[in-house]
Design an enzyme around this catalytic site. Structure first.
Site, short mmCIF file in Angstrom:
data_model
loop_
_atom_site.label_atom_id
_atom_site.label_comp_id
_atom_site.label_asym_id
_atom_site.label_seq_id
_atom_site.Cartn_x
_atom_site.Cartn_y
_atom_site.Cartn_z
N ASP A 1 77.38 43.63 65.38
CA ASP A 1 76.75 42.32 65.36
C ASP A 1 77.78 41.27 64.92
O ASP A 1 78.60 41.52 64.02
CB ASP A 1 75.57 42.31 64.40
CG ASP A 1 74.76 41.01 64.48
OD1 ASP A 1 73.97 40.92 65.44
OD2 ASP A 1 74.96 40.14 63.62
N GLU B 1 73.37 38.64 70.05
CA GLU B 1 74.75 38.91 69.66
C GLU B 1 74.94 40.34 69.16
O GLU B 1 75.99 40.66 68.59
CB GLU B 1 75.19 37.93 68.58
CG GLU B 1 74.57 38.13 67.21
CD GLU B 1 73.19 37.49 67.05
OE1 GLU B 1 72.73 37.37 65.93
OE2 GLU B 1 72.58 37.11 68.08
#
Length: 635
Positions: free
Chosen positions: A500, A543
């Site tokens: 992430d 993301e």
């Protein structure tokens, strides 16, 4: 199979020869039969005539001898015998004395006693006998007639002979030459033989007139059928009679006219197929038509089969079987064209010595325009042009004795693949139209292959993230069962990395979504370059990314996580507001875990480790540990 020989063969007897032999044989049989019957009849008549003449002569001799006895000149009977021997045809005259006469008058002169067995039997039985004997190589008919004493009639034997009634006083033997009869017999047979010969000639003439329409019709039918076997149905049989032969000719003409019209349409249809010309195959039109129809039927069945195949791999396997089983080839290859990369990749290559080899230069795999068949979208054959393609590399693999045929597979107006066939001279002779027949099967498979490629493309599009080109979560849901089952079966471990971007929301808020997309794409490229070909990089959402590392232990997973984190940390993104650096947080877990829980539980473990990394300050990689659980047993 359908070629009809024009010549009947040198050893086969034609109808004309049969009629000639029949005429000659029948004439000879008739001549022989009539000659035998004539000879037998003539012999019977002649012998019967001679027999009657002998009896008459014997009776006349008896009367003459009786008169000589009455006149007292019986001693001159030898003179009588000599005179009788001068009669033409009479060669022997002898009078024999029986026992009663010998007892009364004595044995008489020499020659008046029985000498022959036949004479003795006649004197003993009183029955006349006859025989044909050879005397000095001359056939002689000899008859011996007995003189039986009788008191009745014109002559009374009892006046001179002291014998009882019915006693055998003697006999007379007469011999007649058969030479004259034989000559007469030949003169009698000769006219009959001439007449029979004339009859045979007449019979032959009439049989020739009878068989000529049959023979002419048969010869013409042989020519017409022979031409039809070569594809010429324009021949007709002339009808020379109005009987059954003429009807056969008429019906044959009707059949040929029907065939000419039907085969003409078939020929036109075959000609409309372009390269499928029976002139190239060297076969007759009928044989070629049957061959083409068989191939089309086979291709239609092939299409039905490939339409029901599940995927491209099954279709390619079926194409391979057609080349090997149906055509009997041992060297061939199929290449797929990637229009986006302008490259080619081999689907299968048969006949090479080593895996990875192809029958052409390897450069065509990098640049498909180097392939002549792909570049020209036309069939490339070295059958009549040995060095037509400079990229053919068969000579370097011991393939100098092979010819090659490359057939492009058209997909929506472009070359989507190339089928390459390599054959020896013998295989070329066995398959003179291999280019055309193989094209039939390839053309039938092409639309199915294109449909399967389109479906695969749509499926890939649905399972890939359009921005990064990475697989998406849908792909993971479809594929994960296969991956986990393989991991469990092979008793290996699967590394799971949850990646992430730290403070990604700030990027969108500060620099805008375009820069945010740039960061996402840059991370995706970084992940693609970092993982192996067997690894999977997935955009899990926003993301957040996931990496699946088959056959990787915990240490290897952590090493990759750290390398990715460091590379991201050192990456500089260019933005309108200036350079930008971003960091990553990575959570790592292993499947199967310590408790052998499912895959999604391991994903949850990795996600937990990810959030622990963020809680500990971000820009770090953490391996999941059970201590990360909360007191209530939740993560």
């Amino acid at each position: 199979m359908l070629d009809v020989p024009v010549n009947g063969g040198g050893d086969r007897m034609t109808l004309q020869k049969k009629s000639l032999w029949f005429t000659v044989a029948s004439s000879l049989v008739l001549i022989v039969l009539f000659s035998v019957v004539t000879v037998q009849s003539f012999n019977y008549f002649s012998l019967n005539t001679i027999r009657e003449q002998g009896r008459m002569a014997a009776e006349m001799l008896r009367i003459t001898l009786t008169e000589q006895m009455r006149a007292g000149v019986i001693e001159e009977r030898e003179t009588l015998f000599k005179r009788m021997r001068t009669i033409p045809g009479l060669v022997d005259v002898r009078v024999l004395r029986g026992e009663p006469v010998i007892h009364q008058f004595g044995p008489g002169k020499n020659g008046e006693l029985a000498q022959l067995d036949m004479e003795k039997r006649v004197l003993a039985t009183g029955q006349w006998e006859e025989a044909v004997v050879a005397v000095e190589d001359t056939p002689v008919y000899r008859i011996t007639i007995p003189y039986v004493a009788s008191s009745g009639g014109a002559l009374n034997c009892m006046q001179c002979h002291d014998v009882p009634e019915g006693a055998i006083n003697g006999a007379v033997t007469l011999g007649f030459s058969l030479e004259e009869m034989k000559r007469s017999e030949m003169f009698a047979i000769a006219p009959i033989a001439v007449l029979l010969l004339l009859f045979g000639l007449c019979l032959g003439y009439f049989l020739n007139r009878l068989f000529r329409p049959i023979m002419e019709t048969a010869e013409r039918m042989k020519t017409v059928v022979g031409n039809a076997g070569r594809g010429d149905f324009s021949g007709r049989v002339d009808s020379t009679s109005k009987d059954e032969i003429g009807e056969i000719a008429t019906q044959t003409n009707s059949l040929m006219e029907t065939l000419e019209q039907s085969m003409g349409r078939i020929s036109t249809s075959i000609g409309s197929l372009g390269a499928l010309s029976f002139k190239k195959s060297g076969q007759s039109l009928l044989a070629h038509t049957v061959h083409v129809v068989d191939e089309m039927v086979g291709a239609a069945r092939f299409k039905q089969a490939v339409e029901n195949d599940l995927n491209l791999e099954e279709i390619y396997i079926r194409i391979r079987r057609v080349m090997s089983d149906h055509f009997g080839l041992r060297r061939f290859a199929l290449y797929c064209v990637d229009p986006e990369k302008h490259a080619m990749s081999p689907v299968f290559v048969e006949g090479v010595d080593r895996a990875g080899d192809i029958w052409c230069d390897q450069e065509i795999l990098v640049d498909c325009e180097l392939c002549r068949a792909k570049r020209t979208a036309d069939c490339v054959s070295s059958i009549n042009n040995l060095h037509i393609c400079n990229r053919y590399g068969g000579a370097s693999r011991g393939g100098d004795e092979f010819v090659h045929v490359c057939i492009p597979m058209m997909l929506s107006g472009r070359v989507g693949g190339v089928l390459q066939l390599l054959m020896t001279e013998e295989e070329c002779r066995e398959h003179p139209d291999i280019e055309q027949t193989a094209s039939i099967y390839l053309n039938e498979a092409a639309p199915v292959i294109e449909a399967r490629q389109l479906m695969q493309s749509l499926k890939d599009t649905a399972m890939r993230d359009p921005m990064t080109g990475l697989y998406n979560r849908r792909f993971l849901e479809d594929y994960i069962e296969v991956l986990t089952a393989t991991t469990v079966r092979q008793e290996t471990t699967l590394g799971i990395l949850m990646v992430d971007v730290d403070f990604f929301k700030q990027v969108n808020d500060t620099y805008g979504h375009d820069v945010g997309d740039q960061v996402i794409k840059g991370l995706a490229e970084l992940l693609k370059q970092a993982v192996r070909t067997s690894d999977l990089a997935i955009r899990f959402g926003g993301e957040e990314f996931m990496l699946l590392l088959p056959d990787t232990d915990a240490e290897g997973s952590m090493l990759l996580a750290e390398r990715i984190r460091k590379e991201m940390e050192s990456t500089l993104f260019t933005t309108p507001q200036g350079p930008l650096k971003k960091t990553l947080s990575v959570g790592v877990a292993m499947f199967p875990g310590e408790r052998n829980e499912g895959f999604w539980a391991s994903v949850k473990y990795a996600d937990t480790a990810l959030y622990q990394a963020k809680d500990q300050g971000r820009n770090r990689s953490l391996m999941f540990d059970p201590s990360m659980w909360k007191e209530d047993g939740q993560y």
